[in-house]
Design a protein around this motif. Structure first.
Motif, short mmCIF file in Angstrom:
data_model
loop_
_atom_site.label_atom_id
_atom_site.label_comp_id
_atom_site.label_asym_id
_atom_site.label_seq_id
_atom_site.Cartn_x
_atom_site.Cartn_y
_atom_site.Cartn_z
N ASP A 1 -13.78 9.38 -5.07
CA ASP A 1 -13.66 10.74 -5.05
C ASP A 1 -12.52 11.33 -3.99
N HIS A 2 -11.62 10.35 -3.68
CA HIS A 2 -10.46 10.92 -2.91
C HIS A 2 -9.35 10.07 -2.96
N VAL A 3 -8.07 10.45 -2.61
CA VAL A 3 -6.79 9.64 -2.34
C VAL A 3 -6.36 9.69 -0.89
N TRP A 4 -5.61 8.75 -0.44
CA TRP A 4 -5.11 8.85 0.85
C TRP A 4 -3.79 9.06 0.78
N LEU A 5 -3.13 10.07 1.37
CA LEU A 5 -1.65 10.58 1.46
C LEU A 5 -1.22 10.57 2.85
N GLY A 6 -0.31 9.69 3.14
CA GLY A 6 0.12 9.80 4.57
C GLY A 6 -0.74 9.82 5.50
N GLY A 7 -2.11 9.09 5.46
CA GLY A 7 -2.92 8.80 6.43
C GLY A 7 -3.84 9.81 6.16
N LEU A 8 -3.65 10.58 5.36
CA LEU A 8 -4.84 11.77 5.41
C LEU A 8 -5.77 11.68 4.09
N LYS A 9 -7.16 11.99 4.05
CA LYS A 9 -7.98 11.80 2.94
C LYS A 9 -8.02 13.03 2.38
N VAL A 10 -7.47 13.01 0.92
CA VAL A 10 -7.50 14.22 0.36
C VAL A 10 -8.47 14.05 -0.90
N PRO A 11 -9.25 15.03 -0.95
CA PRO A 11 -10.53 15.03 -2.17
C PRO A 11 -9.75 15.09 -3.32
N HIS A 12 -10.41 14.24 -4.43
CA HIS A 12 -9.74 14.31 -5.65
C HIS A 12 -10.98 13.63 -6.55
N GLY A 13 -10.72 13.75 -7.89
CA GLY A 13 -11.97 13.22 -8.82
C GLY A 13 -11.87 11.87 -8.96
N LYS A 14 -10.63 11.26 -8.57
CA LYS A 14 -10.29 10.02 -8.86
C LYS A 14 -9.94 9.31 -7.62
N GLY A 15 -9.92 8.03 -7.56
CA GLY A 15 -9.29 7.16 -6.42
C GLY A 15 -7.92 6.66 -6.75
N LEU A 16 -7.21 5.91 -5.95
CA LEU A 16 -6.03 5.06 -6.23
C LEU A 16 -6.41 3.65 -5.98
N VAL A 17 -5.87 2.77 -6.87
CA VAL A 17 -6.11 1.43 -6.88
C VAL A 17 -5.06 0.54 -6.15
N GLY A 18 -5.22 -0.04 -5.21
CA GLY A 18 -4.47 -0.78 -4.65
C GLY A 18 -5.02 -2.13 -3.76
N HIS A 19 -4.31 -3.02 -3.19
CA HIS A 19 -4.69 -4.21 -2.60
C HIS A 19 -5.41 -3.40 -1.04
N SER A 20 -4.53 -2.53 -0.41
CA SER A 20 -4.81 -1.76 0.57
C SER A 20 -5.62 -0.54 0.35
N ASP A 21 -5.40 0.49 0.96
CA ASP A 21 -6.13 1.85 0.51
C ASP A 21 -5.14 2.62 -0.33
N ALA A 22 -4.32 1.83 -1.02
CA ALA A 22 -3.46 2.62 -1.94
C ALA A 22 -2.89 4.08 -1.54
N ASP A 23 -2.44 4.08 -0.28
CA ASP A 23 -1.75 5.04 0.20
C ASP A 23 -0.25 5.15 -0.28
N VAL A 24 -0.31 5.68 -1.49
CA VAL A 24 1.34 5.69 -2.06
C VAL A 24 2.33 6.49 -1.25
N LEU A 25 2.14 7.56 -0.48
CA LEU A 25 3.25 8.12 0.36
C LEU A 25 3.26 7.32 1.66
N SER A 26 2.38 6.62 2.14
CA SER A 26 2.65 5.67 3.44
C SER A 26 3.53 4.59 3.25
N HIS A 27 3.24 4.08 1.75
CA HIS A 27 3.94 2.85 1.36
C HIS A 27 5.44 3.13 1.20
N ALA A 28 5.46 4.35 0.50
CA ALA A 28 7.13 4.71 0.15
C ALA A 28 7.86 4.87 1.30
#
Length: 401
Positions: free
Chosen positions: A257-284
């Protein structure tokens, strides 16, 4: 001569710095991406690989001080002792710092007393200070005066012209045998001697001979707005090796029900899949910083095969990459990142994401840019199967020795 003598560096940073005219004390102004006090502490810690550092601060400045120490790398933070509160005058503040050092399980043999607004102490200056203190008991760095000095009266009339050859402009760190200066400060306080302008004057008042050792013309003190600008220019020049790194990451959507972007929890109807919290922005961004350092990528530092990183907060990775820059004496000059997705919309969260990244990386907000775009319904992001992020990090490093 001084290798067997333990040393503490007492940094005096309790003043208000009103001559700069800033909203906060000058020692906490951000110069070249970090608070001025951070630069001072880093210089001292680099100059002496073993000395402990204790800072005297104003009781109202804990948050500013904490931010300054957090800008240091973990190894440097471990050598910084908890701060103590200063007093109404510099003399009071130094006495409080000396008392804190005396209360340690083992007080130091030598103490160097340094201004928090002098960020350019070098290894050579610190070595000379320690040697002079060990040999003489009390010593201060001084520079020969090149201009003719005039003594004037209250009406502005010249009453004397001191011999220039006998004059020195005194700097810090002022260096002492610890027991000598601790006792001198205590005696001055007990006697009510309150008009002593520096620690050398206190040692002189107590009957000790104070010697001069060679100062450093580059060891400037930041006092005025012009000094602030000059110091920042020098700090930037000290990191002339400009590098850029790029990063890219992608994660698929999954349940949530959320995604992590740059360390911020952003509400969304789906999550992101990854070994960590899948914060795609922090990873990049993390990959971009490591790329600029030429130091592998996020996977080489935090391998997904390691179970300790399962579900981990990705700001841990981002902070570690930033610490790696500081550990090399560098600074992060700018971060520019783009999120690629159809949903969620990043715009409403952009400023909060920027603020969180700036907090984690420990740089000013205006050095972080976050943008978002769609892929016009093309590809996996267009089909809303996942999110991608691209990042560029610009860093500045000292040139290799």
């Amino acid at each position: 001569m001084t290798q067997h003598l333990s040393t503490a560096i007492l940094v005096v940073a309790a003043g208000r710095g009103s001559r700069v005219g800033a909203a906060i004390p000058k020692q906490y102004l951000v110069l070249a991406g970090q608070p001025l006090l951070s630069h001072t502490l880093q210089a001292l810690l680099r100059a002496d690989a073993e000395a402990k550092v204790l800072t005297v601060i104003h009781q109202d400045d804990h948050d500013l001080y904490d931010a300054s120490v957090q800008a240091l790398g973990p190894a440097d933070q471990a050598r910084v002792l908890p701060p103590v509160h200063g007093g109404a005058s510099r003399q009071d503040s130094v006495r409080a710092g000396l008392a804190a050092l005396a209360a340690l399980p083992a007080s130091p043999d030598l103490v160097l007393i340094h201004d928090g607004a002098r960020p350019f102490a070098t290894a050579g200056l610190i070595a000379r200070a320690k040697a002079a203190a060990a040999q003489n008991g009390a010593a201060v760095p001084g520079l020969a005066v090149t201009d003719t000095i005039k003594e004037v009266d209250g009406a502005g009339r010249i009453v004397a012209t001191p011999q220039r050859a006998k004059l020195r402009a005194v700097q810090t760190p002022q260096a002492f045998r610890f027991a000598l200066i601790h006792a001198a400060h205590g005696a001055a306080e007990a006697a009510g001697a309150r008009d002593l302008t520096d620690d050398a004057a206190i040692a002189e008042w107590a009957g000790h001979a104070v010697h001069i050792f060679e100062g450093d013309v580059d060891n400037m003190k930041v006092t005025t707005p012009e000094d602030v600008r000059a110091a920042e220019a020098r700090l930037i020049q000290d990191c002339p090796d400009i590098r850029m790194g790029q990063g890219y990451d992608v994660h698929a959507f999954g349940p949530g029900d959320h995604v992590w972007l740059g360390g911020l929890k952003v509400p969304h109807g789906k999550g992101l899949v990854g070994h960590s919290d899948a914060d795609v922005l922090s990873h990049a961004i993390t990959d971009a910083i490591y790329g600029a350092l030429g130091d592998g990528d996020i996977g080489s530092h935090f391998p997904p095969s390691d179970p300790q990183w399962k579900g981990a907060d990705s700001t841990i990775f981002l902070a570690a990459a930033a610490d790696a820059v500081r550990a090399r004496g560098g600074m992060i000059a700018h971060i520019d990142a783009t999120v690629v997705c159809e949903w969620p919309k990043v715009g409403p969260h952009r400023d909060a994401i920027r603020a969180r990244i700036a907090e984690v990386v420990k740089i000013p907000l205006d050095r972080v840019a976050v943008k978002a775009t769609t892929s016009e319904r093309l590809g996996f992001t267009g089909r809303e199967e996942g999110m991608a992020s691209l990042a560029i990090a610009t860093i500045r490093l000292p040139l290799p020795c």
